[in-house]
Design a protein around this motif. Sequence first.
Motif, PDB file in Angstrom:
ATOM      1  N   LEU A  86       0.864  -1.175   0.000  1.00 45.77           N
ATOM      2  CA  LEU A  86       0.000   0.000   0.000  1.00 45.77           C
ATOM      3  C   LEU A  86       0.900   1.224   0.000  1.00 45.77           C
ATOM      4  CD1 LEU A  86      -2.839   1.266   0.195  1.00 45.77           C
ATOM      5  CD2 LEU A  86      -2.614   1.158   2.691  1.00 45.77           C
ATOM      6  N   LEU A  87       0.751   2.071  -1.024  1.00 48.55           N
ATOM      7  CA  LEU A  87       1.646   3.208  -1.225  1.00 48.55           C
ATOM      8  C   LEU A  87       0.854   4.499  -1.316  1.00 48.55           C
ATOM      9  CD1 LEU A  87       3.687   1.564  -4.118  1.00 48.55           C
ATOM     10  CD2 LEU A  87       4.444   1.727  -1.754  1.00 48.55           C
ATOM     11  N   SER A  88       1.463   5.570  -0.830  1.00 48.81           N
ATOM     12  CA  SER A  88       0.868   6.894  -1.003  1.00 48.81           C
ATOM     13  C   SER A  88       1.118   7.372  -2.430  1.00 48.81           C
ATOM     14  CB  SER A  88       1.471   7.883  -0.011  1.00 48.81           C
ATOM     15  OG  SER A  88       2.817   8.184  -0.372  1.00 48.81           O
ATOM     16  N   GLU A  89       0.504   8.482  -2.794  1.00 51.11           N
ATOM     17  CA  GLU A  89       0.711   9.019  -4.143  1.00 51.11           C
ATOM     18  C   GLU A  89       2.142   9.477  -4.361  1.00 51.11           C
ATOM     19  OE1 GLU A  89      -3.046  10.767  -6.281  1.00 51.11           O
ATOM     20  OE2 GLU A  89      -2.729  11.854  -4.408  1.00 51.11           O
ATOM     21  N   LYS A  90       2.862   9.728  -3.275  1.00 52.44           N
ATOM     22  CA  LYS A  90       4.269  10.090  -3.390  1.00 52.44           C
ATOM     23  C   LYS A  90       5.179   8.869  -3.436  1.00 52.44           C
ATOM     24  CE  LYS A  90       3.744  14.507  -0.951  1.00 52.44           C
ATOM     25  NZ  LYS A  90       4.194  15.328   0.217  1.00 52.44           N
ATOM     26  N   GLY A  91       4.606   7.692  -3.299  1.00 51.28           N
ATOM     27  CA  GLY A  91       5.395   6.476  -3.338  1.00 51.28           C
ATOM     28  C   GLY A  91       5.869   5.996  -1.987  1.00 51.28           C
ATOM     29  N   ASP A  92       5.448   6.662  -0.900  1.00 47.33           N
ATOM     30  CA  ASP A  92       5.829   6.219   0.441  1.00 47.33           C
ATOM     31  C   ASP A  92       5.065   4.946   0.798  1.00 47.33           C
ATOM     32  OD1 ASP A  92       7.457   8.490   0.742  1.00 47.33           O
ATOM     33  OD2 ASP A  92       5.770   9.682   1.449  1.00 47.33           O
ATOM     34  N   MET A  93       5.789   3.976   1.360  1.00 45.26           N
ATOM     35  CA  MET A  93       5.164   2.707   1.682  1.00 45.26           C
ATOM     36  C   MET A  93       4.426   2.803   3.008  1.00 45.26           C
ATOM     37  SD  MET A  93       6.801  -1.108   1.609  1.00 45.26           S
ATOM     38  CE  MET A  93       7.380  -0.796  -0.057  1.00 45.26           C
ATOM     39  N   ARG A 114      -5.568   3.920  11.365  1.00 43.16           N
ATOM     40  CA  ARG A 114      -6.535   4.945  11.762  1.00 43.16           C
ATOM     41  C   ARG A 114      -6.017   6.341  11.469  1.00 43.16           C
ATOM     42  NH1 ARG A 114      -8.841   8.746  12.301  1.00 43.16           N
ATOM     43  NH2 ARG A 114     -10.295   9.468  13.904  1.00 43.16           N
ATOM     44  N   GLN A 115      -4.728   6.558  11.635  1.00 44.09           N
ATOM     45  CA  GLN A 115      -4.175   7.904  11.456  1.00 44.09           C
ATOM     46  C   GLN A 115      -3.663   8.154  10.038  1.00 44.09           C
ATOM     47  OE1 GLN A 115      -4.650   9.959  13.889  1.00 44.09           O
ATOM     48  NE2 GLN A 115      -5.407   8.321  15.245  1.00 44.09           N
ATOM     49  N   LEU A 116      -3.931   7.259   9.101  1.00 43.77           N
ATOM     50  CA  LEU A 116      -3.465   7.463   7.729  1.00 43.77           C
ATOM     51  C   LEU A 116      -4.151   8.683   7.130  1.00 43.77           C
ATOM     52  CD1 LEU A 116      -1.726   6.081   5.489  1.00 43.77           C
ATOM     53  CD2 LEU A 116      -3.851   5.087   4.651  1.00 43.77           C
ATOM     54  N   PRO A 117      -3.384   9.627   6.589  1.00 48.40           N
ATOM     55  CA  PRO A 117      -4.005  10.813   5.987  1.00 48.40           C
ATOM     56  C   PRO A 117      -4.950  10.421   4.854  1.00 48.40           C
ATOM     57  CG  PRO A 117      -1.641  11.143   6.285  1.00 48.40           C
ATOM     58  CD  PRO A 117      -1.904   9.701   6.568  1.00 48.40           C
ATOM     59  N   GLN A 118      -6.060  11.143   4.744  1.00 49.39           N
ATOM     60  CA  GLN A 118      -6.997  10.864   3.666  1.00 49.39           C
ATOM     61  C   GLN A 118      -6.352  11.198   2.325  1.00 49.39           C
ATOM     62  OE1 GLN A 118     -10.394  13.409   4.186  1.00 49.39           O
ATOM     63  NE2 GLN A 118      -9.276  15.262   3.700  1.00 49.39           N
ATOM     64  N   GLY A 119      -6.849  10.553   1.281  1.00 48.53           N
ATOM     65  CA  GLY A 119      -6.318  10.817  -0.047  1.00 48.53           C
ATOM     66  C   GLY A 119      -6.376   9.585  -0.920  1.00 48.53           C
ATOM     67  N   ASN A 120      -5.690   9.656  -2.058  1.00 47.91           N
ATOM     68  CA  ASN A 120      -5.614   8.545  -2.992  1.00 47.91           C
ATOM     69  C   ASN A 120      -4.359   7.725  -2.710  1.00 47.91           C
ATOM     70  OD1 ASN A 120      -7.978   9.194  -4.565  1.00 47.91           O
ATOM     71  ND2 ASN A 120      -6.819  10.910  -5.408  1.00 47.91           N
ATOM     72  N   TYR A 121      -4.498   6.416  -2.806  1.00 50.39           N
ATOM     73  CA  TYR A 121      -3.387   5.496  -2.547  1.00 50.39           C
ATOM     74  C   TYR A 121      -3.351   4.434  -3.646  1.00 50.39           C
ATOM     75  CZ  TYR A 121      -2.888   7.619   2.050  1.00 50.39           C
ATOM     76  OH  TYR A 121      -2.669   8.509   3.065  1.00 50.39           O
ATOM     77  N   TYR A 122      -2.237   3.716  -3.688  1.00 46.73           N
ATOM     78  CA  TYR A 122      -2.067   2.656  -4.678  1.00 46.73           C
ATOM     79  C   TYR A 122      -1.818   1.323  -3.989  1.00 46.73           C
ATOM     80  CZ  TYR A 122      -1.655   6.088  -8.441  1.00 46.73           C
ATOM     81  OH  TYR A 122      -1.907   7.095  -9.339  1.00 46.73           O
ATOM     82  N   LEU A 123      -2.464   0.293  -4.484  1.00 43.75           N
ATOM     83  CA  LEU A 123      -2.124  -1.073  -4.128  1.00 43.75           C
ATOM     84  C   LEU A 123      -1.278  -1.636  -5.265  1.00 43.75           C
ATOM     85  CD1 LEU A 123      -5.378  -2.650  -2.650  1.00 43.75           C
ATOM     86  CD2 LEU A 123      -3.168  -2.454  -1.496  1.00 43.75           C
ATOM     87  N   ARG A 124      -0.111  -2.141  -4.909  1.00 47.88           N
ATOM     88  CA  ARG A 124       0.800  -2.693  -5.910  1.00 47.88           C
ATOM     89  C   ARG A 124       1.089  -4.146  -5.556  1.00 47.88           C
ATOM     90  NH1 ARG A 124       6.234   0.570  -6.879  1.00 47.88           N
ATOM     91  NH2 ARG A 124       6.746  -0.181  -4.786  1.00 47.88           N
ATOM     92  N   ASN A 140      -1.089  -2.563 -10.444  1.00 53.12           N
ATOM     93  CA  ASN A 140      -1.319  -1.313  -9.722  1.00 53.12           C
ATOM     94  C   ASN A 140      -2.809  -1.012  -9.700  1.00 53.12           C
ATOM     95  OD1 ASN A 140       1.337   0.271  -9.046  1.00 53.12           O
ATOM     96  ND2 ASN A 140       1.683  -0.676 -11.055  1.00 53.12           N
ATOM     97  N   LYS A 141      -3.305  -0.651  -8.535  1.00 52.28           N
ATOM     98  CA  LYS A 141      -4.721  -0.310  -8.398  1.00 52.28           C
ATOM     99  C   LYS A 141      -4.855   0.915  -7.514  1.00 52.28           C
ATOM    100  CE  LYS A 141      -9.163  -0.789  -8.733  1.00 52.28           C
ATOM    101  NZ  LYS A 141      -9.834  -0.609 -10.035  1.00 52.28           N
ATOM    102  N   LYS A 142      -5.528   1.927  -8.015  1.00 52.65           N
ATOM    103  CA  LYS A 142      -5.722   3.145  -7.239  1.00 52.65           C
ATOM    104  C   LYS A 142      -6.975   3.020  -6.389  1.00 52.65           C
ATOM    105  CE  LYS A 142      -5.143   8.113  -7.832  1.00 52.65           C
ATOM    106  NZ  LYS A 142      -4.905   9.173  -8.822  1.00 52.65           N
ATOM    107  N   ILE A 143      -6.856   3.369  -5.109  1.00 51.86           N
ATOM    108  CA  ILE A 143      -7.993   3.344  -4.200  1.00 51.86           C
ATOM    109  C   ILE A 143      -8.092   4.689  -3.496  1.00 51.86           C
ATOM    110  CG2 ILE A 143      -7.820   0.851  -3.835  1.00 51.86           C
ATOM    111  CD1 ILE A 143      -6.617   1.482  -1.073  1.00 51.86           C
ATOM    112  N   LYS A 144      -9.218   4.915  -2.868  1.00 49.58           N
ATOM    113  CA  LYS A 144      -9.470   6.172  -2.161  1.00 49.58           C
ATOM    114  C   LYS A 144      -9.674   5.871  -0.678  1.00 49.58           C
ATOM    115  CE  LYS A 144     -12.075   9.002  -4.356  1.00 49.58           C
ATOM    116  NZ  LYS A 144     -13.273   9.626  -4.977  1.00 49.58           N
ATOM    117  N   VAL A 145      -9.032   6.662   0.181  1.00 52.75           N
ATOM    118  CA  VAL A 145      -9.187   6.514   1.627  1.00 52.75           C
ATOM    119  C   VAL A 145      -9.715   7.821   2.194  1.00 52.75           C
ATOM    120  CG1 VAL A 145      -8.042   6.061   3.833  1.00 52.75           C
ATOM    121  CG2 VAL A 145      -7.328   4.815   1.773  1.00 52.75           C
TER     122      VAL A 145
END
Length: 829
Positions: A86-93, A114-124, A140-145
């Motif tokens: 699970l990766l952020s849009e910046k590529g942080d794992m 619980r504390q993960l910032p809201q936004g778009n993420y990628y499952l790789r 790669n799959k984009k998901i929304k949190v």
Amino acid sequence: MLKRILLPLCLLPLLLYQSLAQGQTELTNFLRTFQEYHDTNPVEKIFLHLDKTEYAQAETIWIKSYLVAGPGHLPSPLSRNVYVELLSEKGDMVERLILRSEAGMSKASLLIPRQLPQGNYYLRAYTNWMKNAGQDFFFNKKIKVHSIEPDKNITPATIIAAANIRFYPEGGHLVKNVASKVAFEIYGIDTEEQVHTATLYNNRDEEVASFSTSHEGRGLFSFVPKEAEYYARINGSDKRFALPRINSTGLVMSANNKRDDYLTVTIKSNEIGCEPYYLITHTRGYITYASQVQMTSTRGFVKVPKTSLPAGITHITVLDKALTPVAERLAFINPDENLKVEISPDKTNYGTREIATVSVKVTDAQGLPVQGSFSLSAFDQGLVQNDQPDYNIATNLLLSSDLKGHIKDPSQYFANDRESQDRLDLLMMVNGWRRFDWSDIGELKEPTHAIETGLTLQGKLLKNNGGAAKDGRVLLINTNQEEANAPMALADENGYFRFDNLTYYDTTRLTLQGFQRASMKNVRFKIDSAFEIFPLTNLYETSSVFENPLRVTAYKKYAKTAIYIDSTYRRVNGITYLGDVTVVADKRKEKYRVLQSKYGEGESYLNFDELSIEQKSGRDPFTVMMGRIPGFSLQRPSASDRGVTARPGVSDSLNALLSDPIYRMPRLRQGPFVGAPLLFIDNNEVTFDAVYELRATDIDYVEVYKSSSTAAFGSRGFSGAIAIYTLKGKKLFEQTPKPGMLNTRLMGYHAPREFYAPVYDQENRQQYIPDQRATVFWAPMIVTNEKGEASIQFYTPDQSGYVTIDVQGISLKGKPGFGNSGFSIRSNL
């Protein structure tokens, strides 16, 4: 093993070789070399089916992994290790799991922090073997949190990019005085709804042609190059975009894929009396056709029977006399053998908390039953977004996984109409590339990344002075497994050692014992725990659809309520426990139990170490205690609980935790004056938030004091006490490590949790608990029988609405299939 998965598909190339003229020995040898290269380097692909593609903080992502191999997409018998990140849009794992693939299938449950910032993420997802092809072929799959806070919403990122045009001549080249088709893509401006027009100019700034986009910024135009250079301008802009170089001599290839029976390939040149060319087609490394092309004057034609072309992307390649590729193009062959997945609920309308029976029947193109592995997601269509019916397993395996970059809404190209087929052919023209380099053919190099069939533990055996303990030995002991013979590895001259094909789950305690020349005293270890991190390069933007704020607000409300219910009334093995239930605790006496505790034995005792990995993985200690400790429950904090902030060691964020729906205060008894019990970790008093920071897999056992045993705590023990003892030092670990010994904890294969499905029968006491589910049901391991059938049952939730059922999967022979259905829920009157 590698050749076994390809054997059935090699029969056609064998017949093809035999059909070639005797004088074409060089071509025959080339084809054999080509096939040998792909047999030695079979392609693996991964597809992840999720319960949905939109989540809230602290929800669980439910995952089914399909790993296939070879041109026939057979369930992979090769790799066992599937990496899911699970990766952020910046590529942080954010999270990384290792799944154990059995016969190509595995499942997972990834808890969103619980504390993960809201936004778009990628499952790789990928395997070690897939690294050889490059990360462009990772799944790669984009998901929304979403944040569960009602006033926090995801703001779409604004990306500013300059307008640009890319040109793709059909076949790869433009040749002077030869009519050519040129595909193009316009980037950097809105191509979703608007049609953009551009103009082609020669080097004297004379207008040659005008062309416009036809679909998602792509388009096609034809012209005959007369000059050495051309450029184009988007209307309304002065910026110039150069066309590819115009060759003075050469050939141009075009393909007509509109007929149902033949794929027609035309070769055109500006030279009369050309040497003959060769044409081959292959699908996923599987040769499907080969022929010599006789040129008549400046043209040559080949009709490739579509009966020899399997579904998916076909590579068309023209070779010159020296067997050097001179032109290439992609064509898509529509599947005519897709599985038919019928989904039949026993009713079209249900009440709330009513049992639904869903029948699944899978057949092939001839209507014969199909056995295979499938997964089912049932979700509330009005609450959440889920694009997986459009990005399904068939479109992924046959189309998206063989192209570079993101393909928007790939299901649109599978419609059986001329417009969709023209758009698909245009997509093929702008993706003229391949998984391999032709220069690699004939060079059977050892792959850089091996096929993994188990976990690996490697490191270096060192002397106490820091030098390598060369030619030493390392013994590996897994304290969670009973092994007759512990594995041993030999260290090389540099001290490096390696254990392969290990199998252990979750966080596992391992012991290494080193030897050098029969001595254990003078050695130590350096464990290699690093893994390769790949940058996130395959980014893509979601389509700019209108986001209904009422839907998002409703989804957050349901998610927050579900989190509260799940954390207050924890479910264990399908049963919800409330209040003072009767549970037989394990009272097995162990020597270390009394020795570790300052306070003696309590009324209840729970041995965590005897619970299975599945019962503990991904859970906090309080979750596991629900239903196993008599009277234990989790409740909203009361006013009296605020006093806990005066206890030693309280964290600064405790007040925030008290209002968070995820965190609940423990109780051992019910009553108006009963508060939270005292909490201890390894005999040190802590606040309840410290317990949430522990993983259940870290716990040895729990001692509970609630009656006469609370005398040890004086008046402060009125509400009871819970003493938690961690695994540090237990058994082998509680001993002082011997010389040359290392006790370590390593993360093994992911141990997934089971999806909770409530059961509403007359004896069930959870009828008074609210039941709100965005994911109504998730069944990742459905196997159809010899009749191609399976049946699933689950209870409907409390909310009215429409439930969509999404089933995806693959047959034993590698045929993908998917289907959709649904039903309505109406509130009980």
